[in-house]
Design a protein around this motif. Structure first.
Motif, PDB file in Angstrom:
ATOM      1  N   VAL A  16     -83.711 -71.327   2.980  1.00 26.94           N
ATOM      2  CA  VAL A  16     -84.780 -71.707   2.241  1.00 26.94           C
ATOM      3  C   VAL A  16     -84.794 -71.175   0.921  1.00 26.94           C
ATOM      4  O   VAL A  16     -84.737 -69.748   0.700  1.00 26.94           O
ATOM      5  CB  VAL A  16     -85.916 -71.136   3.185  1.00 26.94           C
ATOM      6  N   VAL A  17     -85.126 -71.927  -0.038  1.00 27.32           N
ATOM      7  CA  VAL A  17     -85.101 -71.351  -1.501  1.00 27.32           C
ATOM      8  C   VAL A  17     -86.552 -71.732  -1.975  1.00 27.32           C
ATOM      9  O   VAL A  17     -86.885 -72.932  -1.970  1.00 27.32           O
ATOM     10  CB  VAL A  17     -83.793 -71.600  -2.351  1.00 27.32           C
ATOM     11  N   ALA A  18     -87.219 -70.708  -2.383  1.00 22.55           N
ATOM     12  CA  ALA A  18     -88.443 -70.951  -2.789  1.00 22.55           C
ATOM     13  C   ALA A  18     -88.354 -71.063  -4.598  1.00 22.55           C
ATOM     14  O   ALA A  18     -87.676 -70.238  -5.304  1.00 22.55           O
ATOM     15  CB  ALA A  18     -89.308 -69.672  -2.971  1.00 22.55           C
ATOM     16  N   VAL A  19     -88.987 -71.992  -5.189  1.00 17.88           N
ATOM     17  CA  VAL A  19     -88.929 -72.257  -6.693  1.00 17.88           C
ATOM     18  C   VAL A  19     -90.268 -72.260  -7.187  1.00 17.88           C
ATOM     19  O   VAL A  19     -91.226 -72.913  -6.650  1.00 17.88           O
ATOM     20  CB  VAL A  19     -87.981 -73.499  -6.935  1.00 17.88           C
ATOM     21  N   ASP A  20     -90.468 -72.038  -8.282  1.00 19.78           N
ATOM     22  CA  ASP A  20     -91.751 -72.343  -9.207  1.00 19.78           C
ATOM     23  C   ASP A  20     -91.535 -73.124 -10.392  1.00 19.78           C
ATOM     24  O   ASP A  20     -92.616 -73.463 -11.056  1.00 19.78           O
ATOM     25  CB  ASP A  20     -92.244 -70.674  -9.587  1.00 19.78           C
ATOM     26  N   LYS A  27     -81.182 -70.940 -11.734  1.00 22.83           N
ATOM     27  CA  LYS A  27     -80.206 -69.694 -11.380  1.00 22.83           C
ATOM     28  C   LYS A  27     -80.622 -69.609  -9.666  1.00 22.83           C
ATOM     29  O   LYS A  27     -79.336 -69.109  -9.001  1.00 22.83           O
ATOM     30  CB  LYS A  27     -80.515 -68.375 -12.300  1.00 22.83           C
ATOM     31  N   VAL A  28     -81.640 -69.443  -9.225  1.00 25.39           N
ATOM     32  CA  VAL A  28     -81.972 -69.431  -7.808  1.00 25.39           C
ATOM     33  C   VAL A  28     -81.359 -70.381  -7.146  1.00 25.39           C
ATOM     34  O   VAL A  28     -80.880 -70.028  -6.216  1.00 25.39           O
ATOM     35  CB  VAL A  28     -83.585 -69.148  -7.773  1.00 25.39           C
ATOM     36  N   LEU A  29     -81.537 -71.645  -7.496  1.00 19.42           N
ATOM     37  CA  LEU A  29     -80.994 -72.767  -6.663  1.00 19.42           C
ATOM     38  C   LEU A  29     -79.594 -72.615  -6.528  1.00 19.42           C
ATOM     39  O   LEU A  29     -79.002 -72.680  -5.583  1.00 19.42           O
ATOM     40  CB  LEU A  29     -81.386 -74.170  -7.439  1.00 19.42           C
ATOM     41  N   ASP A  30     -78.792 -72.156  -7.690  1.00 24.29           N
ATOM     42  CA  ASP A  30     -77.374 -71.971  -7.628  1.00 24.29           C
ATOM     43  C   ASP A  30     -77.174 -70.845  -6.552  1.00 24.29           C
ATOM     44  O   ASP A  30     -76.011 -71.035  -6.161  1.00 24.29           O
ATOM     45  CB  ASP A  30     -76.889 -71.414  -9.145  1.00 24.29           C
ATOM     46  N   VAL A 116     -85.265 -66.388  -3.194  1.00 24.91           N
ATOM     47  CA  VAL A 116     -86.360 -66.241  -4.252  1.00 24.91           C
ATOM     48  C   VAL A 116     -86.095 -65.795  -5.469  1.00 24.91           C
ATOM     49  O   VAL A 116     -84.915 -64.753  -5.832  1.00 24.91           O
ATOM     50  CB  VAL A 116     -87.644 -65.809  -3.610  1.00 24.91           C
ATOM     51  N   GLY A 117     -86.489 -65.981  -6.625  1.00 25.47           N
ATOM     52  CA  GLY A 117     -86.526 -65.151  -7.816  1.00 25.47           C
ATOM     53  C   GLY A 117     -87.623 -64.528  -8.391  1.00 25.47           C
ATOM     54  O   GLY A 117     -88.710 -64.254  -7.470  1.00 25.47           O
ATOM     55  N   ASP A 141     -89.015 -61.715   8.552  1.00 35.19           N
ATOM     56  CA  ASP A 141     -88.212 -60.877   9.472  1.00 35.19           C
ATOM     57  C   ASP A 141     -86.799 -61.392   9.489  1.00 35.19           C
ATOM     58  O   ASP A 141     -85.906 -61.297   9.972  1.00 35.19           O
ATOM     59  CB  ASP A 141     -88.701 -61.048  11.009  1.00 35.19           C
ATOM     60  N   ARG A 142     -86.264 -62.104   8.256  1.00 32.42           N
ATOM     61  CA  ARG A 142     -85.058 -62.566   7.890  1.00 32.42           C
ATOM     62  C   ARG A 142     -84.619 -61.980   6.527  1.00 32.42           C
ATOM     63  O   ARG A 142     -85.733 -61.558   5.894  1.00 32.42           O
ATOM     64  CB  ARG A 142     -85.291 -63.980   7.717  1.00 32.42           C
ATOM     65  N   PRO A 143     -83.433 -62.003   6.267  1.00 30.71           N
ATOM     66  CA  PRO A 143     -82.877 -61.464   4.935  1.00 30.71           C
ATOM     67  C   PRO A 143     -83.575 -62.187   4.003  1.00 30.71           C
ATOM     68  O   PRO A 143     -83.668 -63.463   4.080  1.00 30.71           O
ATOM     69  CB  PRO A 143     -81.408 -61.724   5.120  1.00 30.71           C
ATOM     70  N   ILE A 144     -83.781 -61.670   2.772  1.00 31.50           N
ATOM     71  CA  ILE A 144     -84.180 -62.152   1.637  1.00 31.50           C
ATOM     72  C   ILE A 144     -83.366 -61.848   0.381  1.00 31.50           C
ATOM     73  O   ILE A 144     -82.909 -60.654   0.279  1.00 31.50           O
ATOM     74  CB  ILE A 144     -85.489 -61.880   1.342  1.00 31.50           C
ATOM     75  N   LEU A 145     -82.868 -62.747  -0.309  1.00 29.20           N
ATOM     76  CA  LEU A 145     -81.914 -62.625  -1.422  1.00 29.20           C
ATOM     77  C   LEU A 145     -82.768 -62.851  -2.828  1.00 29.20           C
ATOM     78  O   LEU A 145     -83.309 -64.027  -2.905  1.00 29.20           O
ATOM     79  CB  LEU A 145     -81.051 -63.591  -1.534  1.00 29.20           C
ATOM     80  N   VAL A 146     -82.965 -61.956  -3.374  1.00 34.81           N
ATOM     81  CA  VAL A 146     -83.998 -61.825  -4.636  1.00 34.81           C
ATOM     82  C   VAL A 146     -82.885 -61.960  -5.725  1.00 34.81           C
ATOM     83  O   VAL A 146     -82.313 -61.169  -6.018  1.00 34.81           O
ATOM     84  CB  VAL A 146     -84.665 -60.664  -4.706  1.00 34.81           C
ATOM     85  N   VAL A 147     -83.075 -63.051  -6.509  1.00 38.12           N
ATOM     86  CA  VAL A 147     -82.239 -63.383  -7.846  1.00 38.12           C
ATOM     87  C   VAL A 147     -82.953 -62.921  -8.993  1.00 38.12           C
ATOM     88  O   VAL A 147     -84.241 -63.477  -9.307  1.00 38.12           O
ATOM     89  CB  VAL A 147     -81.825 -64.901  -7.837  1.00 38.12           C
ATOM     90  N   PRO A 148     -82.635 -61.714  -9.730  1.00 41.63           N
ATOM     91  CA  PRO A 148     -83.354 -61.284 -10.769  1.00 41.63           C
ATOM     92  C   PRO A 148     -83.068 -62.233 -12.094  1.00 41.63           C
ATOM     93  O   PRO A 148     -82.261 -63.084 -12.043  1.00 41.63           O
ATOM     94  CB  PRO A 148     -82.610 -59.967 -11.096  1.00 41.63           C
TER      95      PRO A 148
END
Length: 148
Positions: A16-20, A27-30, A116-117, A141-148
């Motif tokens: 799951v990728v959250a975009v704004d 960059k977040v989608l990549d 998520v970014g 309760d799942r891993p989250i990848l935060v893209v700066p």
């Protein structure tokens, strides 16, 4: 592959990728597409419109829904162009509740990871305003990848 994961007890089936819709979205989608390619999982693009007012005219709400759908559709095409299966979910939430909506969708879509970014407000503004990424860390309760 998915059947094998289910036999092993892993029911997590999506990225799951959250975009704004900001300039940072690609960059977040990549990052999400790269993870999806490695794991052979489909991507679910999530765009949540934060509702800022009450009592807006129906035409304004319709325009906002259309813009939300356009942002999600562009994001899906970006991911698909990288050879990844993708679809979109759009939603709306009250001010300060975007993270909760993303978390609910991630659980519904059985996310293995949420990508998520950050908007780069900085630490002080992030503490005062609260960020979607920070709130997700507390809700998921799942891993989250935060893209700066």
């Amino acid at each position: 592959l998915q059947a094998a994961r289910r036999r092993q007890g892993d029911m997590s089936d999506t990225v799951v990728v959250a975009v704004d819709g900001s300039a940072h979205t690609d960059k977040v989608l990549d990052a999400a597409a790269a993870y999806a390619r490695q794991t052979e999982l489909p991507v679910v693009v999530v765009h949540v419109r934060e509702l800022e007012g009450v009592g807006k005219a129906g035409a304004v709400w319709r325009e906002e829904r259309e813009e939300t759908a356009e942002i999600a559709a562009r994001a899906v095409e970006h991911v698909k162009a990288q050879g990844v299966v993708a679809d979109a979910v759009t939603a709306s939430a009250g001010i300060g509740h975007v993270a909760r909506a993303v978390a609910d969708i991630a659980r519904d879509r059985q996310a293995r990871i949420v990508v998520v970014g950050t908007r780069g407000h900085g630490q002080i503004a992030g503490l005062l305003l609260g960020s979607t990424a920070t709130k997700l860390l507390h809700l998921m309760d799942r891993p989250i990848l935060v893209v700066p």
